[in-house]
Design a protein around this motif. Structure first.
Motif, PDB file in Angstrom:
ATOM      1  N   HIS A  84       0.827  -1.210   0.000  1.00  0.00           N
ATOM      2  CA  HIS A  84       0.000   0.000   0.000  1.00  0.00           C
ATOM      3  C   HIS A  84       0.858   1.255   0.000  1.00  0.00           C
TER       4      HIS A  84
ATOM      5  N   LEU B  48     -14.876   3.164  -7.582  1.00  0.00           N
ATOM      6  CA  LEU B  48     -13.547   3.599  -7.152  1.00  0.00           C
ATOM      7  C   LEU B  48     -13.336   5.085  -7.410  1.00  0.00           C
TER       8      LEU B  48
ATOM      9  N   VAL C  87     -14.439   7.520  -4.601  1.00  0.00           N
ATOM     10  CA  VAL C  87     -13.754   7.524  -3.310  1.00  0.00           C
ATOM     11  C   VAL C  87     -13.135   8.901  -3.078  1.00  0.00           C
TER      12      VAL C  87
ATOM     13  N   THR D 275     -10.638  10.126  -1.374  1.00  0.00           N
ATOM     14  CA  THR D 275      -9.181  10.277  -1.467  1.00  0.00           C
ATOM     15  C   THR D 275      -8.710  10.258  -2.914  1.00  0.00           C
ATOM     16  N   TYR D 276      -9.411   9.523  -3.778  1.00  0.00           N
ATOM     17  CA  TYR D 276      -9.036   9.476  -5.187  1.00  0.00           C
ATOM     18  C   TYR D 276      -9.396  10.795  -5.864  1.00  0.00           C
TER      19      TYR D 276
ATOM     20  N   TYR E 156      -6.689   1.060  -4.976  1.00  0.00           N
ATOM     21  CA  TYR E 156      -6.286   0.977  -3.572  1.00  0.00           C
ATOM     22  C   TYR E 156      -7.385   0.379  -2.682  1.00  0.00           C
ATOM     23  N   PRO E 157      -8.643   0.821  -2.803  1.00  0.00           N
ATOM     24  CA  PRO E 157      -9.693   0.263  -1.942  1.00  0.00           C
ATOM     25  C   PRO E 157      -9.924  -1.230  -2.168  1.00  0.00           C
TER      26      PRO E 157
ATOM     27  N   GLN F   8      -7.318  -2.966  -0.267  1.00  0.00           N
ATOM     28  CA  GLN F   8      -7.718  -2.906   1.139  1.00  0.00           C
ATOM     29  C   GLN F   8      -8.755  -3.983   1.433  1.00  0.00           C
TER      30      GLN F   8
ATOM     31  N   GLN G 298     -13.068   7.040   8.189  1.00  0.00           N
ATOM     32  CA  GLN G 298     -12.728   5.882   7.361  1.00  0.00           C
ATOM     33  C   GLN G 298     -13.935   5.005   7.041  1.00  0.00           C
TER      34      GLN G 298
ATOM     35  N   HIS H 176     -14.713   4.181   3.326  1.00  0.00           N
ATOM     36  CA  HIS H 176     -13.818   3.185   2.729  1.00  0.00           C
ATOM     37  C   HIS H 176     -14.302   1.771   3.063  1.00  0.00           C
TER      38      HIS H 176
ATOM     39  N   LEU I  81     -17.485   0.844   1.156  1.00  0.00           N
ATOM     40  CA  LEU I  81     -17.214   0.424  -0.220  1.00  0.00           C
ATOM     41  C   LEU I  81     -16.828  -1.054  -0.250  1.00  0.00           C
ATOM     42  N   ILE I  82     -16.024  -1.470   0.709  1.00  0.00           N
ATOM     43  CA  ILE I  82     -15.619  -2.875   0.792  1.00  0.00           C
ATOM     44  C   ILE I  82     -16.836  -3.754   1.071  1.00  0.00           C
TER      45      ILE I  82
END
Length: 329
Positions: A45, A105, A108, A110-111, A125-126, A129, A147, A150, A153-154
């Protein structure tokens, strides 16, 4: 201890600072008393945004594990391993990438906020994760409120993956369970410049800072801007030093400092000196422990190997179950 599994990781982009310690490590120490914990160094990561600094990757990977142990992470209660030592994670990541919609994605935060590091790896990245968490069949993931998107999304990916596989295999059994969040409510610590404490901003106080460096850093911490001299009463809630006291000082000290600040009986410099002495005691203990573990390289390698082996036992079974469902030999 229950058999419920907790999974969490940390990127090796620098040594542990007080923000990491208060928001992550202290919580892990509590969790290891109740759950089957898997804590990993997320070395792969770290490449998404730290590729220019890989010369220190090996060093940070090892020293952070030593710092974990020095602060109270117990290898007899927790499994400690390195992300890249679990090859099953990356195979699962590839499979999940075939299912995850790109649009998920791209939304997200952060993206969307990142302007420079928009690589394939950063976009995905996600999903990596998710693979870190799902490969170990995690029940819980410790997260802060920021968080939660994130993790959600998972969880969405888990639902979609289960739906896709049940449809193509004509089965009613889920392959993955949805990991639940373990919310960690903690007071945020700002850096010495008043912004979020971050290694990239060079505004951190490290748990390994020796006395002289620690003193200089604490003296630089921003206080209540409206309190320009000692005769003016302060507002602790507007002071970053007070936020440190809330976390590190005992009840008696906090009560005294708050009262004297509000009544202009203590100045910011004296308040910083009290904080320095409090953190110095904590840091000295941690530094002493780190130095002990620095002499036990063989022991550190044993811990990593044991943690990796335990993680791979679960990972192999998880991947086999998925590949059987997908008719992958």
């Amino acid at each position: 201890m229950t058999t419920k599994i907790v999974v969490s990781g940390m990127r090796p982009t620098g040594r542990i600072h007080l923000g990491n310690y208060t928001s992550v490590i202290k919580n892990w120490i509590k969790l290891q008393k109740t759950y089957s914990c898997f804590f990993f160094i997320a070395d792969i990561h770290s490449l998404t945004t730290n590729l220019d600094n890989i010369i220190k990757l090996n060093y940070y990977t090892k020293i952070i594990i030593k710092e974990w142990l020095a602060t109270g992470i117990n290898p007899e209660k927790s499994n400690i391993f390195i992300q890249s030592h679990i090859p099953e994670t990356f195979e699962l990541h590839t499979i999940l990438s075939m299912i995850a919609p790109v649009s998920w994605l791209e939304r997200v935060p952060t993206y969307k906020a990142e302007k420079n590091a928009k690589t394939y790896g950063f976009l995905g990245y996600p999903i990596l994760q998710g693979a870190d968490i799902l490969i170990l069949n995690a029940d819980y993931v410790p997260v802060g409120e920021d968080q939660l998107p994130h993790l959600e999304l998972i969880r969405e990916l888990v639902r979609k993956t289960n739906t896709v596989i049940k449809k193509i295999t004509n089965s009613s059994i889920d392959v993955f369970k949805e990991p639940q969040p373990l919310l960690n409510y903690h007071k945020n610590i700002l850096g010495i410049d008043g912004n979020k404490m971050s290694k990239s901003k060079n505004n951190t106080i490290l748990i390994s800072d020796e006395s002289e460096i620690l003193f200089k850093k604490i003296k630089k911490i921003k206080t209540d801007e409206k309190r320009i001299n000692i005769s003016i009463s302060g507002t602790p809630d507007n002071c970053n030093i007070w936020k440190f006291h809330e976390i590190y000082s005992n009840i008696k000290t906090k009560k005294k400092i708050k009262t004297e600040c509000l009544t202009a009986k203590i100045g910011c410099s004296d308040c910083k000196n009290i904080l320095y002495k409090t953190i110095e005691i904590k840091n000295k203990t941690i530094i002493k422990n780190i130095k002990l573990y620095e002499k036990k390289e063989y022991y550190i390698n044993e811990i990593i190997e044991l943690g990796s082996n335990n993680a791979r036992k679960i990972a192999k079974n998880t991947l086999k179950t998925l590949k059987d469902k997908l008719n992958i030999l």
